[in-house]
Design an enzyme around this catalytic site. Structure first.
Site, PDB file in Angstrom:
ATOM      1  N   HIS A 198       1.990  66.168  42.652  1.00  0.00           N
ATOM      2  CA  HIS A 198       1.218  64.917  42.611  1.00  0.00           C
ATOM      3  C   HIS A 198       0.906  64.403  44.011  1.00  0.00           C
ATOM      4  O   HIS A 198      -0.146  63.815  44.235  1.00  0.00           O
ATOM      5  CB  HIS A 198       1.902  63.850  41.749  1.00  0.00           C
ATOM      6  CG  HIS A 198       3.218  63.364  42.240  1.00  0.00           C
ATOM      7  ND1 HIS A 198       4.409  63.930  41.868  1.00  0.00           N
ATOM      8  CD2 HIS A 198       3.526  62.341  43.072  1.00  0.00           C
ATOM      9  CE1 HIS A 198       5.400  63.273  42.438  1.00  0.00           C
ATOM     10  NE2 HIS A 198       4.895  62.312  43.184  1.00  0.00           N
ATOM     11  N   CYS A 216     -13.321  56.284  15.587  1.00  0.00           N
ATOM     12  CA  CYS A 216     -12.537  55.798  14.444  1.00  0.00           C
ATOM     13  C   CYS A 216     -13.423  55.221  13.342  1.00  0.00           C
ATOM     14  O   CYS A 216     -12.936  54.889  12.259  1.00  0.00           O
ATOM     15  CB  CYS A 216     -11.532  54.747  14.911  1.00  0.00           C
ATOM     16  SG  CYS A 216     -12.325  53.276  15.608  1.00  0.00           S
TER      17      CYS A 216
END
Length: 196
Positions: free
Chosen positions: A78, A163
């Site tokens: 990272h 959705c």
């Protein structure tokens, strides 16, 4: 992590169904001669079809990061990614990771890159969530906090959501995100020249 003269964009994907647009986003960035690497949360993997990405596009996750580090002196992925990229583009940024970033939580590779990010370099975020989640009272203060740190919002849009609901919360269109990224790269070039 070998360097090149190409501009470098790190795309972060979170657990939003809008992650299905990642192949299109990466392809459009590659067409502009931009080097792209991708970091994903574990939940983003559910929506990602890696086979649809351009050949050679690296997808990095917690599994890759933890496998890379065994002992002192080994790479910390990272940190390396935060140094490598010119722009960090969070597309999509789901409600969960928005909350983590606003709270300073760094419990996966994506949030760790964000915490290690040089605040002088551009970080763009593209919210994507259900309308009810977008309208929740905690969302606007979290977005405002990220913007107060200098992060650039690529605002969500109103649309028919996956959705079945219709309303605000859809991730910005891919072309809008690409244009915002190109503007940030140009800004970073100008800023870097001034610092030299």
């Amino acid at each position: 992590m070998a360097s090149s003269s190409k501009k470098k964009v790190l795309v972060g994907c979170t657990g939003s169904v809008a992650t299905i647009k990642l192949p299109q986003l990466v392809q459009k960035l590659w067409q502009r001669n931009i080097e792209v690497r991708v970091v994903v949360t574990e939940r983003a993997k559910h929506f990602l079809k890696e086979a649809e990405l351009p050949a050679g596009c690296q997808v990095l996750s917690d599994t890759v990061e933890w496998a890379a580090w065994q002992d002192r002196g080994d790479p910390v992925l990272h940190i390396d990614l935060a140094k490598w990229a010119d722009v960090f583009l969070l597309a999509p940024l789901d409600a969960n990771t928005l909350g983590k970033l606003a709270g300073g939580i760094c419990d996966n590779i994506l949030t760790c890159v964000a915490r290690a990010w040089d605040p002088h370099k551009p970080l763009l975020f593209c919210p994507a969530m259900n309308t009810k989640m977008w309208e929740h009272p905690v969302t606007a203060p979290q977005v405002a906090l990220l913007k107060s740190w200098g992060y650039k919002e690529v605002p969500c849009i109103s649309k028919n959501l996956m959705c079945g609901d219709t309303g605000m919360g859809g991730m910005a269109e891919v072309d809008t995100i690409v244009q915002a990224t190109l503007r940030s790269l140009n800004f970073w070039d100008s800023y870097s020249d001034l610092r030299r």
